[in-house]
Design an enzyme around this catalytic site. Structure first.
Site, PDB file in Angstrom:
ATOM      1  N   ARG A 223       0.789  -1.354   0.150  1.00 22.89           N
ATOM      2  CA  ARG A 223       0.077   0.026  -0.071  1.00 22.89           C
ATOM      3  C   ARG A 223       1.091   1.144  -0.005  1.00 22.89           C
ATOM      4  O   ARG A 223       2.042   1.258   0.740  1.00 22.89           O
ATOM      5  CB  ARG A 223      -0.951   0.194   1.103  1.00 22.89           C
ATOM      6  CG  ARG A 223      -1.981  -0.829   1.225  1.00 22.89           C
ATOM      7  CD  ARG A 223      -3.115  -0.692   0.195  1.00 22.89           C
ATOM      8  NE  ARG A 223      -4.407  -1.331  -0.072  1.00 22.89           N
ATOM      9  CZ  ARG A 223      -4.327  -2.475  -0.690  1.00 22.89           C
ATOM     10  NH1 ARG A 223      -3.494  -2.683  -1.984  1.00 22.89           N
ATOM     11  NH2 ARG A 223      -5.320  -3.375  -0.822  1.00 22.89           N
ATOM     12  N   HIS A 271      -0.510   0.471  -9.906  1.00 24.10           N
ATOM     13  CA  HIS A 271      -1.502  -0.466  -9.062  1.00 24.10           C
ATOM     14  C   HIS A 271      -1.851  -1.915  -9.845  1.00 24.10           C
ATOM     15  O   HIS A 271      -3.088  -2.343 -10.002  1.00 24.10           O
ATOM     16  CB  HIS A 271      -2.770   0.047  -8.223  1.00 24.10           C
ATOM     17  CG  HIS A 271      -3.117  -0.837  -7.144  1.00 24.10           C
ATOM     18  ND1 HIS A 271      -3.441  -0.257  -5.957  1.00 24.10           N
ATOM     19  CD2 HIS A 271      -3.075  -2.216  -6.956  1.00 24.10           C
ATOM     20  CE1 HIS A 271      -3.893  -1.114  -5.083  1.00 24.10           C
ATOM     21  NE2 HIS A 271      -3.722  -2.217  -5.679  1.00 24.10           N
TER      22      HIS A 271
HETATM   23  P1  NDP Z   1      -1.560 -11.764   4.561  1.00 23.02           P
HETATM   24  O1  NDP Z   1      -2.743 -11.320   5.610  1.00 23.02           O
HETATM   25  O2  NDP Z   1      -1.700 -13.170   4.012  1.00 23.02           O
HETATM   26  O3  NDP Z   1       0.019 -11.608   5.012  1.00 23.02           O
HETATM   27  C1  NDP Z   1       0.176 -10.323   5.911  1.00 23.02           C
HETATM   28  C2  NDP Z   1       1.602 -10.740   6.310  1.00 23.02           C
HETATM   29  O4  NDP Z   1       2.113  -9.611   6.962  1.00 23.02           O
HETATM   30  C3  NDP Z   1       1.816 -11.884   7.196  1.00 23.02           C
HETATM   31  O5  NDP Z   1       2.954 -12.635   7.162  1.00 23.02           O
HETATM   32  C4  NDP Z   1       1.720 -10.995   8.614  1.00 23.02           C
HETATM   33  O6  NDP Z   1       2.365 -11.752   9.866  1.00 23.02           O
HETATM   34  C5  NDP Z   1       2.577  -9.785   8.335  1.00 23.02           C
HETATM   35  N1  NDP Z   1       2.418  -8.674   9.342  1.00 23.02           N
HETATM   36  C6  NDP Z   1       0.948  -7.912   9.550  1.00 23.02           C
HETATM   37  N2  NDP Z   1       1.472  -7.103  10.330  1.00 23.02           N
HETATM   38  C7  NDP Z   1       2.637  -7.163  10.603  1.00 23.02           C
HETATM   39  C8  NDP Z   1       3.310  -6.306  11.530  1.00 23.02           C
HETATM   40  N3  NDP Z   1       2.996  -5.374  12.430  1.00 23.02           N
HETATM   41  N4  NDP Z   1       4.780  -6.396  11.594  1.00 23.02           N
HETATM   42  C9  NDP Z   1       5.310  -7.746  10.898  1.00 23.02           C
HETATM   43  N5  NDP Z   1       4.699  -8.595  10.193  1.00 23.02           N
HETATM   44  C10 NDP Z   1       3.405  -8.260   9.862  1.00 23.02           C
HETATM   45  O7  NDP Z   1      -1.817 -10.715   3.355  1.00 23.02           O
HETATM   46  P2  NDP Z   1      -1.331 -10.894   2.041  1.00 23.02           P
HETATM   47  O8  NDP Z   1      -0.168 -11.499   1.674  1.00 23.02           O
HETATM   48  O9  NDP Z   1      -2.631 -11.533   1.146  1.00 23.02           O
HETATM   49  O10 NDP Z   1      -1.451  -9.384   1.365  1.00 23.02           O
HETATM   50  C11 NDP Z   1      -0.481  -8.393   1.671  1.00 23.02           C
HETATM   51  C12 NDP Z   1      -1.059  -7.055   0.970  1.00 23.02           C
HETATM   52  O11 NDP Z   1      -0.587  -6.940  -0.131  1.00 23.02           O
HETATM   53  C13 NDP Z   1      -2.358  -6.640   1.212  1.00 23.02           C
HETATM   54  O12 NDP Z   1      -2.885  -6.065   2.522  1.00 23.02           O
HETATM   55  C14 NDP Z   1      -2.517  -5.763   0.489  1.00 23.02           C
HETATM   56  O13 NDP Z   1      -2.446  -4.361   0.841  1.00 23.02           O
HETATM   57  C15 NDP Z   1      -1.309  -5.857  -0.979  1.00 23.02           C
HETATM   58  N6  NDP Z   1      -1.768  -6.276  -1.947  1.00 23.02           N
HETATM   59  C16 NDP Z   1      -1.326  -5.441  -3.063  1.00 23.02           C
HETATM   60  C17 NDP Z   1      -1.929  -5.735  -4.455  1.00 23.02           C
HETATM   61  C18 NDP Z   1      -1.560  -5.073  -5.548  1.00 23.02           C
HETATM   62  O14 NDP Z   1      -1.648  -5.403  -6.820  1.00 23.02           O
HETATM   63  N7  NDP Z   1      -0.381  -4.155  -5.674  1.00 23.02           N
HETATM   64  C19 NDP Z   1      -2.684  -6.906  -4.553  1.00 23.02           C
HETATM   65  C20 NDP Z   1      -3.125  -7.744  -3.431  1.00 23.02           C
HETATM   66  C21 NDP Z   1      -2.696  -7.228  -2.390  1.00 23.02           C
HETATM   67  P3  NDP Z   1       1.879 -12.899  10.426  1.00 23.02           P
HETATM   68  O15 NDP Z   1       2.236 -13.944   9.373  1.00 23.02           O
HETATM   69  O16 NDP Z   1       2.521 -13.103  11.661  1.00 23.02           O
HETATM   70  O17 NDP Z   1       0.430 -12.917  10.530  1.00 23.02           O
HETATM   71  C1  OXD Z   2      -5.637  -6.031  -3.249  1.00 23.50           C
HETATM   72  C2  OXD Z   2      -5.400  -4.767  -4.227  1.00 23.50           C
HETATM   73  O1  OXD Z   2      -5.558  -5.749  -2.250  1.00 23.50           O
HETATM   74  O2  OXD Z   2      -5.547  -4.893  -5.438  1.00 23.50           O
HETATM   75  O3  OXD Z   2      -6.131  -7.153  -3.667  1.00 23.50           O
HETATM   76  O4  OXD Z   2      -4.380  -3.988  -3.828  1.00 23.50           O
END
Ligand code: NDP
Ligand code: OXD
Length: 308
Positions: A223, A271
């Site tokens: 993000r 994006h």
């Molecule tokens: P998940 O919820 O599967 O994974 C999130 C990861 O971040 C987990 O490993 C989690 O830790 C870690 N995390 C969360 N908070 C913290 C913290 N405070 N400190 C350390 N680690 C932390 O999310 P996704 O992998 O599915 O997606 C990640 C992000 O990617 C989405 O939220 C979105 O913003 C972005 N995204 C962007 C897209 C694009 O096209 N650019 C498309 C899709 C998503 P833990 O394993 O311990 O829970």
């Molecule tokens: C998502 C994105 O969160 O597109 O899937 O960013």
């Protein structure tokens, strides 16, 4: 049983086609043609107008069209109902491809070669193997772990960081505050795939950049608000960072006068790292609805106390 498709940015057409094909018995409504709101049990949404889901009195489950739910959770009127975020293999594979593309781009000096080409300059540069390049991934969830596996598969020396301890074969897994500094100290390429929460907002700031090896590169596909824009520009100006690939921005579309557009060391993509694919994503929603109808627990539920 009705599902409302509500996206203020996506065309409903491919979704209508896929739901008809994959779940013909579903009564699919497309916002704003909601019909009788009392019929709606499920909603598949992206950037709904704030408060809109409150108008559905029989709603049972909300599905996010995207993996990131920060915008939805930012709606103070979001109903207190189960919220399922998007996990589907099209999106996951797309993100792994994007991260591999950007990591290889910087690793193999493509940015410098494109600049050389524009100047008609023949200038080979020293090249290293992927196994000699250390990459760090912030976030080891669905997308971060897929990206880490892909990078490790290409040979990169990959490590990742998460909130709780994770275990991924062949990836050094770190967690917590101490883990973050250890990860940063070894990351010549830093990839951000964290959800946007109060804890992670602004994590790509001057402090973080100062802990990376000099000349590191940052790839942000999570993000825009993870980045402190002024700190990134400063770190590039000072040579602390050599470049950045940015897919997401605090304001989208990125405003025409934003300095990132024309910065010589920044790659901007709109994006587009990992779009949700209607075919595979519909399959994932259909499976969840079938589970829910059968009284089975939903998967990929958002934990509102964690914020993701
Ligand atoms: P998940 O919820 O599967 O994974 C999130 C990861 O971040 C987990 O490993 C989690 O830790 C870690 N995390 C969360 N908070 C913290 C913290 N405070 N400190 C350390 N680690 C932390 O999310 P996704 O992998 O599915 O997606 C990640 C992000 O990617 C989405 O939220 C979105 O913003 C972005 N995204 C962007 C897209 C694009 O096209 N650019 C498309 C899709 C998503 P833990 O394993 O311990 O829970
Ligand atoms: C998502 C994105 O969160 O597109 O899937 O960013």
């Amino acid at each position: 049983m009705s599902l409302l498709f509500l996206s203020t940015t996506d065309s409903p057409d491919p979704w209508v086609e896929e739901f008809r094909r994959q779940m013909p018995e579903l009564d699919l409504r497309v916002w704003p043609e909601t019909g009788d709101p009392h019929d709606i049990r499920y909603a598949l949404v992206w950037k709904p107008p704030p408060g809109e889901l409150r108008r559905l009195p029989a709603l049972e489950v909300m599905f996010s069209l995207g993996a990131g739910v920060d915008a939805l959770l930012g709606d103070p009127e979001l109903p207190d109902l189960p919220l399922v975020r998007m996990v589907e293999h099209g999106l996951t594979e797309g993100m792994a491809e994007y991260v591999a593309l950007q990591a290889l781009y910087w690793h193999r000096n493509m940015h410098a070669y494109l600049a050389s080409q524009r100047g008609g300059v023949w200038q080979p540069l020293p090249e290293r193997l992927a196994r000699e390049r250390r990459v760090g991934i912030l976030g080891l969830g669905e997308l971060g772990s897929a990206a880490a596996r892909t990078l490790a598969g290409l040979g990169f020396d990959a490590a990742g960081w998460s909130r709780t301890q994770r275990q991924l074969p062949g990836i050094a897994c770190l967690h917590g505050r101490d883990g973050l500094d250890t990860l940063l100290a070894r990351s010549e390429i830093l990839v951000c795939l964290l959800p946007l929460t109060p804890e992670t907002r602004g994590i790509l700031d001057a402090r973080t950049f100062s802990r990376l090896p000099r000349g590191a590169v940052v790839i942000n596909a999570a993000r825009g608000a993870h980045v402190v824009d002024a700190d990134l520009l400063e770190a590039l100006a000072s040579g602390r960072l050599a470049g950045a690939s940015l897919d997401v921005f605090t304001r989208e579309p990125l405003p025409p006068d934003h300095p990132f557009w024309s910065h010589p060391a920044i790659v901007v993509t709109p994006h587009a790292a990992a779009p949700t694919h209607a075919r595979t994503a519909t399959a994932s929603v259909v499976e969840q609805i079938r589970r829910h109808r059968a009284g089975l627990p939903l998967t990929n539920l958002v934990d509102r106390s964690r914020g993701y």
